[in-house]
Design a protein around this motif. Structure first.
Motif, PDB file in Angstrom:
ATOM      1  N   LYS A 132      39.409  52.419 119.718  1.00  0.00           N
ATOM      2  CA  LYS A 132      38.369  51.661 120.412  1.00  0.00           C
ATOM      3  C   LYS A 132      37.019  51.888 119.745  1.00  0.00           C
ATOM      4  O   LYS A 132      36.638  53.021 119.458  1.00  0.00           O
ATOM      5  CB  LYS A 132      38.314  52.078 121.884  1.00  0.00           C
ATOM      6  N   TRP A 133      36.269  50.810 119.534  1.00  0.00           N
ATOM      7  CA  TRP A 133      34.954  50.890 118.906  1.00  0.00           C
ATOM      8  C   TRP A 133      33.854  50.810 119.960  1.00  0.00           C
ATOM      9  O   TRP A 133      33.272  51.795 120.347  1.00  0.00           O
ATOM     10  CB  TRP A 133      34.808  49.793 117.848  1.00  0.00           C
ATOM     11  N   GLY A 134      33.509  49.615 120.424  1.00  0.00           N
ATOM     12  CA  GLY A 134      32.565  49.457 121.522  1.00  0.00           C
ATOM     13  C   GLY A 134      31.106  49.597 121.157  1.00  0.00           C
ATOM     14  O   GLY A 134      30.270  49.828 122.038  1.00  0.00           O
ATOM     15  N   MET A 135      30.748  49.431 119.868  1.00  0.00           N
ATOM     16  CA  MET A 135      29.355  49.578 119.457  1.00  0.00           C
ATOM     17  C   MET A 135      28.878  48.414 118.608  1.00  0.00           C
ATOM     18  O   MET A 135      27.996  48.552 117.772  1.00  0.00           O
ATOM     19  CB  MET A 135      29.156  50.911 118.724  1.00  0.00           C
ATOM     20  N   GLY A 136      29.465  47.250 118.820  1.00  0.00           N
ATOM     21  CA  GLY A 136      29.028  46.052 118.121  1.00  0.00           C
ATOM     22  C   GLY A 136      30.170  45.129 117.784  1.00  0.00           C
ATOM     23  O   GLY A 136      31.191  45.569 117.238  1.00  0.00           O
ATOM     24  N   PRO A 137      30.057  43.841 118.125  1.00  0.00           N
ATOM     25  CA  PRO A 137      31.137  42.890 117.867  1.00  0.00           C
ATOM     26  C   PRO A 137      31.429  42.703 116.389  1.00  0.00           C
ATOM     27  O   PRO A 137      30.590  42.988 115.516  1.00  0.00           O
ATOM     28  CB  PRO A 137      30.597  41.588 118.474  1.00  0.00           C
ATOM     29  N   HIS A 151      37.990  50.543 106.968  1.00  0.00           N
ATOM     30  CA  HIS A 151      39.082  49.913 107.716  1.00  0.00           C
ATOM     31  C   HIS A 151      38.844  50.097 109.209  1.00  0.00           C
ATOM     32  O   HIS A 151      38.357  51.141 109.659  1.00  0.00           O
ATOM     33  CB  HIS A 151      40.422  50.543 107.321  1.00  0.00           C
ATOM     34  N   PHE A 152      39.187  49.057 109.976  1.00  0.00           N
ATOM     35  CA  PHE A 152      39.135  49.113 111.436  1.00  0.00           C
ATOM     36  C   PHE A 152      40.384  48.475 112.000  1.00  0.00           C
ATOM     37  O   PHE A 152      40.813  47.411 111.560  1.00  0.00           O
ATOM     38  CB  PHE A 152      37.892  48.375 111.959  1.00  0.00           C
ATOM     39  N   PHE A 153      40.980  49.161 112.989  1.00  0.00           N
ATOM     40  CA  PHE A 153      42.119  48.583 113.697  1.00  0.00           C
ATOM     41  C   PHE A 153      42.035  48.990 115.156  1.00  0.00           C
ATOM     42  O   PHE A 153      41.863  50.178 115.466  1.00  0.00           O
ATOM     43  CB  PHE A 153      43.447  49.072 113.121  1.00  0.00           C
ATOM     44  N   GLY A 154      42.145  48.014 116.056  1.00  0.00           N
ATOM     45  CA  GLY A 154      42.166  48.342 117.472  1.00  0.00           C
ATOM     46  C   GLY A 154      41.339  47.393 118.305  1.00  0.00           C
ATOM     47  O   GLY A 154      41.248  46.196 118.034  1.00  0.00           O
ATOM     48  N   TYR A 155      40.723  47.946 119.356  1.00  0.00           N
ATOM     49  CA  TYR A 155      39.874  47.194 120.266  1.00  0.00           C
ATOM     50  C   TYR A 155      38.433  47.238 119.769  1.00  0.00           C
ATOM     51  O   TYR A 155      37.860  48.324 119.623  1.00  0.00           O
ATOM     52  CB  TYR A 155      39.870  47.819 121.654  1.00  0.00           C
ATOM     53  N   CYS A 157      36.053  45.671 121.630  1.00  0.00           N
ATOM     54  CA  CYS A 157      35.317  45.613 122.894  1.00  0.00           C
ATOM     55  C   CYS A 157      35.943  46.541 123.928  1.00  0.00           C
ATOM     56  O   CYS A 157      37.154  46.478 124.170  1.00  0.00           O
ATOM     57  CB  CYS A 157      35.322  44.171 123.407  1.00  0.00           C
ATOM     58  N   GLN A 158      35.139  47.378 124.550  1.00  0.00           N
ATOM     59  CA  GLN A 158      35.693  48.302 125.532  1.00  0.00           C
ATOM     60  C   GLN A 158      36.186  47.585 126.788  1.00  0.00           C
ATOM     61  O   GLN A 158      37.069  48.089 127.488  1.00  0.00           O
ATOM     62  CB  GLN A 158      34.654  49.363 125.900  1.00  0.00           C
ATOM     63  N   ARG A 159      35.648  46.404 127.080  1.00  0.00           N
ATOM     64  CA  ARG A 159      36.150  45.651 128.228  1.00  0.00           C
ATOM     65  C   ARG A 159      37.595  45.188 127.970  1.00  0.00           C
ATOM     66  O   ARG A 159      38.435  45.219 128.869  1.00  0.00           O
ATOM     67  CB  ARG A 159      35.247  44.447 128.501  1.00  0.00           C
ATOM     68  N   MET A 160      37.885  44.765 126.731  1.00  0.00           N
ATOM     69  CA  MET A 160      39.253  44.401 126.371  1.00  0.00           C
ATOM     70  C   MET A 160      40.180  45.614 126.461  1.00  0.00           C
ATOM     71  O   MET A 160      41.369  45.483 126.761  1.00  0.00           O
ATOM     72  CB  MET A 160      39.287  43.830 124.957  1.00  0.00           C
ATOM     73  N   ALA A 161      39.619  46.807 126.230  1.00  0.00           N
ATOM     74  CA  ALA A 161      40.412  48.038 126.259  1.00  0.00           C
ATOM     75  C   ALA A 161      40.745  48.497 127.668  1.00  0.00           C
ATOM     76  O   ALA A 161      41.375  49.539 127.842  1.00  0.00           O
ATOM     77  CB  ALA A 161      39.666  49.140 125.506  1.00  0.00           C
ATOM     78  N   HIS A 162      40.325  47.741 128.686  1.00  0.00           N
ATOM     79  CA  HIS A 162      40.740  48.056 130.048  1.00  0.00           C
ATOM     80  C   HIS A 162      42.223  47.809 130.253  1.00  0.00           C
ATOM     81  O   HIS A 162      42.815  48.304 131.206  1.00  0.00           O
ATOM     82  CB  HIS A 162      39.944  47.220 131.053  1.00  0.00           C
ATOM     83  N   LEU A 169      44.494  42.626 119.202  1.00  0.00           N
ATOM     84  CA  LEU A 169      43.744  43.718 118.594  1.00  0.00           C
ATOM     85  C   LEU A 169      43.120  43.168 117.326  1.00  0.00           C
ATOM     86  O   LEU A 169      43.428  42.062 116.881  1.00  0.00           O
ATOM     87  CB  LEU A 169      44.663  44.903 118.282  1.00  0.00           C
ATOM     88  N   TRP A 170      42.211  43.946 116.746  1.00  0.00           N
ATOM     89  CA  TRP A 170      41.570  43.546 115.501  1.00  0.00           C
ATOM     90  C   TRP A 170      42.104  44.377 114.340  1.00  0.00           C
ATOM     91  O   TRP A 170      42.221  45.603 114.447  1.00  0.00           O
ATOM     92  CB  TRP A 170      40.052  43.719 115.587  1.00  0.00           C
TER      93      TRP A 170
END
Length: 439
Positions: A132-137, A151-155, A157-162, A169-170
């Motif tokens: 989870k990132w949650g610090m910028g789209p 590299h980035f993999f996952g959520y 947005c933390q709202r999507m991570a609910h 996922l990205w």
């Protein structure tokens, strides 16, 4: 442990001075930073937990260093993670709340703030954030691919991570559909109907995909013989209560006399206590997979592992309506071991967090320290451990000598907190310490 307010926490360590510690024989170690989501102070066996099974993290503690005074930089997600990445305390941090930007993502970290992974990348490290990132789209100035990560993999947005069964996922800047029929992260079960878990279970749980990507990253860098920094940020045990079945089945049905219907937000669950324990045991299993991969590749001895949490556990559904979230029974698990407060609070239960580290041959095994640390300390400390350029600006201190048991302890030489009355200053402030308002 003397009580600390968040203000004292976020300013006190900025005033502690440690002697400079040369890197010496520390040559390009790999760094794996594991950040759990809403894991409570006492929800691990190595911190006294009696019901939840965490054998792998407990092994990390046996083979490394356990902190008894480790603190987040904020009591909720995005602000805490920003203090970690920037090395700035909350008063200087650009993000102080979970502000969302539509359609997906949180307010981005402004480009003028350097994140310490950018320094690792500059020094030749392969870098990844997985979870989870949650610090910028994606595409914004806070996009992880623009902030020091290859590299980035996952959520994003933390709202999507609910939800653990999200629509997608990205993978870097590409959206990967994993559940054509996703499960919402917040919903309620009708009071006149039984809770049907088929309604709250999707086709693909996100967590196995996330850990597998982390393992692929480690494997690729080891084969390329390139040092790496992995920021692994699983969403467990952040509610909703959606564990994988194999971990749920490891806990007794007798724990739960009734279902959680989503009364306090997030999704219903027929076995809420067992489900919460299962989520933490699943998290522990993912940590075990990373440890096994490092052993398999023969790089465990040159890898520093840090395991911690972004803030305290979620408030059980019994007090303030504002912070009642999800079906977590923190009383049943003794999640804070008597500390006051929960997530969202600046009392100890909201900001004191578990922290264990392992670095074979560098960090003494089976050690415990009461040295107080908080998130802004990691930027200078990890850069020192890697022997790379430290951040030009920051509010933390380098506690590498404490990690390596060099016998160096902090000395209080100044205090920058705004405490107009001497009696309000922390006990380690000297008699002639001035308030920031006086300087």
């Amino acid at each position: 442990m003397r009580p600390l307010t968040l203000l004292a926490l976020t300013t006190s360590t900025a005033g502690l001075c440690l002697a400079a510690q040369p890197a010496g024989d520390i040559k390009k170690p790999n760094v794996v930073f594991i950040l759990a989501d809403d894991l409570g102070w006492s929800e691990l066996g190595c911190y006294g937990q009696q019901k939840i099974k965490t054998p792998n993290i407990d092994r990390l503690a046996r083979e490394g260093l356990r902190f008894t005074n480790s603190y987040s930089g904020a009591p909720v997600c995005a602000p805490a993670r920003t203090t970690l990445m920037t090395g700035l305390h909350l008063g200087n941090s650009p993000i102080r709340g979970n502000k969302e930007i539509q359609p997906e993502g949180q307010f981005p970290i402004p480009a003028e703030h350097t994140l310490f992974p950018q320094l690792f990348q500059k020094a030749g490290y392969a870098t990844a954030v997985v979870g989870k990132w949650g610090m910028g789209p994606v595409g914004s100035e806070g996009d992880p691919l623009k902030r020091g990560f290859d590299h980035f993999f996952g959520y994003n947005c933390q709202r999507m991570a609910h939800s653990y069964y999200p629509p997608h996922l990205w993978n870097d800047d590409r959206k990967i559909i994993i559940n054509p029929t996703p499960v919402p992260g917040r919903a309620k079960s009708p009071p006149d109907q039984p809770v049907d878990m088929a309604t709250w279970t999707g086709a693909q749980h996100a967590s196995p995909l996330i850990i597998e990507d982390a393992l692929r990253f480690i494997d690729a860098q080891a084969k390329a013989q390139k040092p790496f920094f992995l920021y692994y940020t699983p969403t467990e045990p952040h509610v909703s209560l959606m564990p994988e079945k194999e971990y749920l089945d490891s806990y007794p049905e007798s724990w739960d006399a009734g279902a959680y219907r989503g009364e306090n937000g997030y999704t219903p669950q027929t076995r809420p206590r067992a489900a919460y324990a299962a989520m933490i045991t699943g998290l522990d299993a993912y940590v075990g997979k990373i440890m096994a991969k490092l052993d398999e590749l023969g790089i465990a001895d040159n890898t520093l592992i840090i395991f911690t949490s972004d803030n305290g556990t979620t408030l059980p559904g019994r007090n303030s309506k504002r912070w009642n979230t999800g079906g977590v029974d923190a009383d049943f698990f003794n999640s804070t071991a008597g500390l006051r407060g929960f997530k969202g609070s600046v009392y100890e239960g909201g900001i004191r967090i578990p922290c264990v580290m392992r670095w074979p041959g560098k960090i003494p095994a089976g050690a415990t320290t009461d040295f107080p640390t908080y998130f802004p300390d990691y930027a200078p400390t990890l850069c020192a451990a890697a022997g790379i350029e430290k951040p030009a600006r920051g509010d933390g201190v380098n506690f590498l000598p404490v990690m390596l048991d060099k016998g160096v302890r902090p000395s209080a030489t100044r205090w920058s907190g705004c405490f107009p009355n001497t009696a309000d200053k922390p006990p380690f402030a000297s008699a002639n310490t001035k308030c920031c308002a006086e300087t």
